[in-house]
Design a protein around this motif. Sequence first.
Motif, mmCIF file in Angstrom:
data_model
loop_
_atom_site.group_PDB
_atom_site.id
_atom_site.type_symbol
_atom_site.label_atom_id
_atom_site.label_comp_id
_atom_site.label_asym_id
_atom_site.label_seq_id
_atom_site.Cartn_x
_atom_site.Cartn_y
_atom_site.Cartn_z
ATOM 1 N N ILE A 143 0.840 -1.206 0.000
ATOM 2 C CA ILE A 143 0.000 0.000 0.000
ATOM 3 C C ILE A 143 0.870 1.249 0.000
ATOM 4 O O ILE A 143 0.588 2.215 -0.718
ATOM 5 C CB ILE A 143 -0.984 -0.008 1.186
ATOM 6 C CG1 ILE A 143 -2.090 -1.011 0.909
ATOM 7 C CG2 ILE A 143 -1.566 1.365 1.434
ATOM 8 C CD1 ILE A 143 -3.070 -1.194 2.030
ATOM 9 N N LEU A 144 1.941 1.247 0.792
ATOM 10 C CA LEU A 144 2.851 2.391 0.792
ATOM 11 C C LEU A 144 3.485 2.598 -0.578
ATOM 12 O O LEU A 144 3.563 3.727 -1.077
ATOM 13 C CB LEU A 144 3.948 2.203 1.839
ATOM 14 C CG LEU A 144 3.580 2.501 3.280
ATOM 15 C CD1 LEU A 144 4.773 2.230 4.192
ATOM 16 C CD2 LEU A 144 3.131 3.936 3.427
ATOM 17 N N GLY B 149 1.304 5.127 -7.509
ATOM 18 C CA GLY B 149 -0.021 5.429 -8.046
ATOM 19 C C GLY B 149 -0.609 4.278 -8.833
ATOM 20 O O GLY B 149 -1.301 4.484 -9.820
ATOM 21 N N SER B 150 -0.367 3.057 -8.386
ATOM 22 C CA SER B 150 -0.820 1.880 -9.104
ATOM 23 C C SER B 150 -2.042 1.272 -8.414
ATOM 24 O O SER B 150 -2.005 0.965 -7.222
ATOM 25 C CB SER B 150 0.304 0.849 -9.169
ATOM 26 O OG SER B 150 -0.164 -0.359 -9.690
ATOM 27 N N TYR B 151 -3.112 1.081 -9.179
ATOM 28 C CA TYR B 151 -4.303 0.427 -8.636
ATOM 29 C C TYR B 151 -4.091 -1.076 -8.508
ATOM 30 O O TYR B 151 -4.708 -1.721 -7.654
ATOM 31 C CB TYR B 151 -5.513 0.710 -9.520
ATOM 32 C CG TYR B 151 -5.910 2.159 -9.514
ATOM 33 C CD1 TYR B 151 -6.415 2.737 -8.366
ATOM 34 C CD2 TYR B 151 -5.761 2.939 -10.649
ATOM 35 C CE1 TYR B 151 -6.771 4.069 -8.341
ATOM 36 C CE2 TYR B 151 -6.114 4.272 -10.642
ATOM 37 C CZ TYR B 151 -6.624 4.828 -9.486
ATOM 38 O OH TYR B 151 -6.967 6.142 -9.464
ATOM 39 N N ILE B 152 -3.219 -1.612 -9.331
ATOM 40 C CA ILE B 152 -2.955 -3.061 -9.277
ATOM 41 C C ILE B 152 -2.305 -3.424 -7.943
ATOM 42 O O ILE B 152 -2.665 -4.423 -7.318
ATOM 43 C CB ILE B 152 -2.070 -3.484 -10.466
ATOM 44 C CG1 ILE B 152 -2.844 -3.266 -11.768
ATOM 45 C CG2 ILE B 152 -1.638 -4.936 -10.338
ATOM 46 C CD1 ILE B 152 -2.018 -3.465 -13.012
ATOM 47 N N LEU B 153 -1.343 -2.608 -7.490
ATOM 48 C CA LEU B 153 -0.702 -2.883 -6.197
ATOM 49 C C LEU B 153 -1.706 -2.759 -5.060
ATOM 50 O O LEU B 153 -1.646 -3.530 -4.093
ATOM 51 C CB LEU B 153 0.476 -1.937 -5.970
ATOM 52 C CG LEU B 153 1.734 -2.228 -6.775
ATOM 53 C CD1 LEU B 153 2.814 -1.210 -6.454
ATOM 54 C CD2 LEU B 153 2.237 -3.618 -6.510
ATOM 55 N N ASN B 154 -2.630 -1.798 -5.144
ATOM 56 C CA ASN B 154 -3.684 -1.688 -4.130
ATOM 57 C C ASN B 154 -4.539 -2.938 -4.104
ATOM 58 O O ASN B 154 -4.887 -3.444 -3.034
ATOM 59 C CB ASN B 154 -4.576 -0.472 -4.390
ATOM 60 C CG ASN B 154 -3.993 0.792 -3.828
ATOM 61 O OD1 ASN B 154 -3.198 0.760 -2.900
ATOM 62 N ND2 ASN B 154 -4.386 1.913 -4.391
ATOM 63 N N PHE B 155 -4.898 -3.438 -5.273
ATOM 64 C CA PHE B 155 -5.711 -4.650 -5.353
ATOM 65 C C PHE B 155 -4.970 -5.848 -4.774
ATOM 66 O O PHE B 155 -5.548 -6.646 -4.026
ATOM 67 C CB PHE B 155 -6.120 -4.918 -6.810
ATOM 68 C CG PHE B 155 -6.953 -6.138 -6.972
ATOM 69 C CD1 PHE B 155 -8.287 -6.134 -6.575
ATOM 70 C CD2 PHE B 155 -6.419 -7.292 -7.512
ATOM 71 C CE1 PHE B 155 -9.058 -7.269 -6.713
ATOM 72 C CE2 PHE B 155 -7.184 -8.428 -7.643
ATOM 73 C CZ PHE B 155 -8.515 -8.417 -7.249
ATOM 74 N N ALA C 198 -2.530 -5.771 -2.539
ATOM 75 C CA ALA C 198 -2.428 -5.568 -1.096
ATOM 76 C C ALA C 198 -3.741 -5.922 -0.409
ATOM 77 O O ALA C 198 -3.744 -6.562 0.646
ATOM 78 C CB ALA C 198 -2.044 -4.130 -0.787
ATOM 79 N N LEU C 199 -4.857 -5.523 -0.993
ATOM 80 C CA LEU C 199 -6.159 -5.858 -0.427
ATOM 81 C C LEU C 199 -6.378 -7.366 -0.409
ATOM 82 O O LEU C 199 -6.880 -7.920 0.579
ATOM 83 C CB LEU C 199 -7.271 -5.167 -1.217
ATOM 84 C CG LEU C 199 -8.680 -5.396 -0.722
ATOM 85 C CD1 LEU C 199 -8.848 -4.793 0.671
ATOM 86 C CD2 LEU C 199 -9.682 -4.793 -1.690
ATOM 87 N N ALA C 200 -5.986 -8.049 -1.478
ATOM 88 C CA ALA C 200 -6.118 -9.510 -1.530
ATOM 89 C C ALA C 200 -5.257 -10.173 -0.457
ATOM 90 O O ALA C 200 -5.696 -11.128 0.208
ATOM 91 C CB ALA C 200 -5.733 -10.017 -2.910
ATOM 92 N N ILE C 201 -4.044 -9.666 -0.251
ATOM 93 C CA ILE C 201 -3.165 -10.230 0.777
ATOM 94 C C ILE C 201 -3.756 -10.001 2.160
ATOM 95 O O ILE C 201 -3.742 -10.891 3.013
ATOM 96 C CB ILE C 201 -1.744 -9.636 0.650
ATOM 97 C CG1 ILE C 201 -1.075 -10.174 -0.614
ATOM 98 C CG2 ILE C 201 -0.901 -9.954 1.873
ATOM 99 C CD1 ILE C 201 0.240 -9.528 -0.932
ATOM 100 N N TYR C 202 -4.299 -8.797 2.409
ATOM 101 C CA TYR C 202 -4.965 -8.523 3.686
ATOM 102 C C TYR C 202 -6.132 -9.476 3.916
ATOM 103 O O TYR C 202 -6.308 -10.011 5.015
ATOM 104 C CB TYR C 202 -5.473 -7.082 3.739
ATOM 105 C CG TYR C 202 -4.474 -6.103 4.293
ATOM 106 C CD1 TYR C 202 -3.855 -6.304 5.507
ATOM 107 C CD2 TYR C 202 -4.166 -4.945 3.597
ATOM 108 C CE1 TYR C 202 -2.950 -5.405 6.009
ATOM 109 C CE2 TYR C 202 -3.267 -4.034 4.085
ATOM 110 C CZ TYR C 202 -2.658 -4.267 5.299
ATOM 111 O OH TYR C 202 -1.761 -3.372 5.790
ATOM 112 N N MET C 203 -6.936 -9.687 2.891
ATOM 113 C CA MET C 203 -8.100 -10.571 3.043
ATOM 114 C C MET C 203 -7.668 -12.005 3.340
ATOM 115 O O MET C 203 -8.243 -12.667 4.209
ATOM 116 C CB MET C 203 -8.979 -10.501 1.798
ATOM 117 C CG MET C 203 -9.723 -9.187 1.697
ATOM 118 S SD MET C 203 -10.674 -8.878 0.199
ATOM 119 C CE MET C 203 -11.204 -10.426 -0.361
#
Length: 138
Positions: A36-37, A43-49, A51-56
């Motif tokens: 996320i950092l 500014g990548s949405y793919i990295l956010n996605f 990171a969210l998958a890893i959190y879940m």
Amino acid sequence: MKFLDKIHYSFQKIMVGRNGADRLSLAMMWLGFALILISTFVGSYILNFIALAIYMLSILRVFSRKLEKRRAENQYYVQKVGKIRTSVTHRRNRFKMRKQYRYFKCPECKSWLRLPRGAGKVKVTCGQCGHQFSYISK
């Protein structure tokens, strides 16, 4: 304080029979945080996605009731990370003491051996396999 005690007790009741936070889950959470950092700077949405998958996945591991599978996964992770940490520690120590000692590998078992620098021609016996050979320390 009684309100916090009630929350604590209810959370304990929820976690009965569940895996809880182990080293792999915590590592996954830190990895998600790092991604996320990085994604905020890139500014990548793919990295956010990702990171969210890893959190879940990490949260699913924490609340999972399949204790044997989660413990086996965690044990595998701990063994692999332990080998990497040991390797890094050994490399760092060899680098720090490179001026006092000459490091080399046994020709038979490939384990690391050391001799003081300037020892000359020495007959070496490997501590792991017992193989004897001559070595010239410069």
